[in-house]
Design an enzyme around this catalytic site. Sequence first.
Site, PDB file in Angstrom:
ATOM      1  N   ASP A 103       0.842  -1.204   0.000  1.00  0.00           N
ATOM      2  CA  ASP A 103       0.000   0.000   0.000  1.00  0.00           C
ATOM      3  C   ASP A 103       0.871   1.246   0.000  1.00  0.00           C
ATOM      4  O   ASP A 103       2.014   1.208   0.457  1.00  0.00           O
ATOM      5  CB  ASP A 103      -0.845   0.101   1.275  1.00  0.00           C
ATOM      6  CG  ASP A 103      -1.707  -1.111   1.492  1.00  0.00           C
ATOM      7  OD1 ASP A 103      -2.078  -1.749   0.504  1.00  0.00           O
ATOM      8  OD2 ASP A 103      -1.986  -1.396   2.671  1.00  0.00           O
TER       9      ASP A 103
HETATM   10  N1  URA Z   1      -1.094  -5.974   3.853  1.00  0.00           N
HETATM   11  C1  URA Z   1      -1.506  -4.696   3.988  1.00  0.00           C
HETATM   12  O1  URA Z   1      -2.478  -4.422   4.662  1.00  0.00           O
HETATM   13  N2  URA Z   1      -0.815  -3.741   3.344  1.00  0.00           N
HETATM   14  C2  URA Z   1       0.263  -3.988   2.587  1.00  0.00           C
HETATM   15  O2  URA Z   1       0.841  -3.058   2.038  1.00  0.00           O
HETATM   16  C3  URA Z   1       0.686  -5.316   2.473  1.00  0.00           C
HETATM   17  C4  URA Z   1      -0.012  -6.284   3.113  1.00  0.00           C
END
Ligand code: URA
Length: 243
Positions: A103
């Site tokens: 993310d």
């Molecule tokens: N899980 C999440 O919530 N965010 C990420 O970036 C990777 C795995």
Amino acid sequence: MQRLQKLMSRAGVASRRKSEEIIAAGRVKVNGEVVTELGTKVDPQQDKIEVDGQVIQREKLVYILLNKPQGYITTTDDPYQRQTVFDILTDVKQEVHPVGRLDKDTEGLLLLTNDGDLTYVLTHPSEGVKKTYVATVAGVPNQAKIEALERGIQLKDGWTAPAEAKIVADLGSEAIVSLKIHEGKNRQVRRMWKSVGHPVKELKRTKFGPLDLQGVSVGDYRYLSQEEIKQLKRIEKQAEINQ
Ligand code: URA
């Protein structure tokens, strides 16, 4: 897949414009067949490309470990012109793709490569490598919550597979926790902690299969060693055997 003229210019045959002329003139063969159409897409690893009978060298496979900072997105093209991880990889000439995603607000280990077969294996949920995420969460989860996460919990898109969860530090009003999973559902780690009542404040991926972030500071990257590539290839081999 890549446009033929782009591949030719990257391989140093000629500029993209000139490569288009060469294609249109019928001087290029893909897997033994003359191709004159300009938009033709080719696989730089699999397809045999010849210009005037000379085979173009296949693109070198590269494997990059990036310590992604917060605020960067993991897509190739962003319609909103936000910063992407490719803004960091300025010296990388090959067209690499991220193996899975992080993310925008997640920090940590992101592998990028132009090895499509390996990407496929490492992101396939049944083979998916183990990934470790260290998070700061609100509150301090109790043992029952930890066990629930480890057994698997129901998210709106299904149950999560068995995982390993741990409290790393109890800070009173918040905790540092770690979660090891092998799946890659969208925002999975954030949703898992939230669903047991401990929303994530900060998230970092610290391990990806055999790889960790040692020696790579936030915003930096390095190429994998031959030994690390071998370890990833072993996972790929194992996946082929399991098929
Ligand atoms: N899980 C999440 O919530 N965010 C990420 O970036 C990777 C795995």
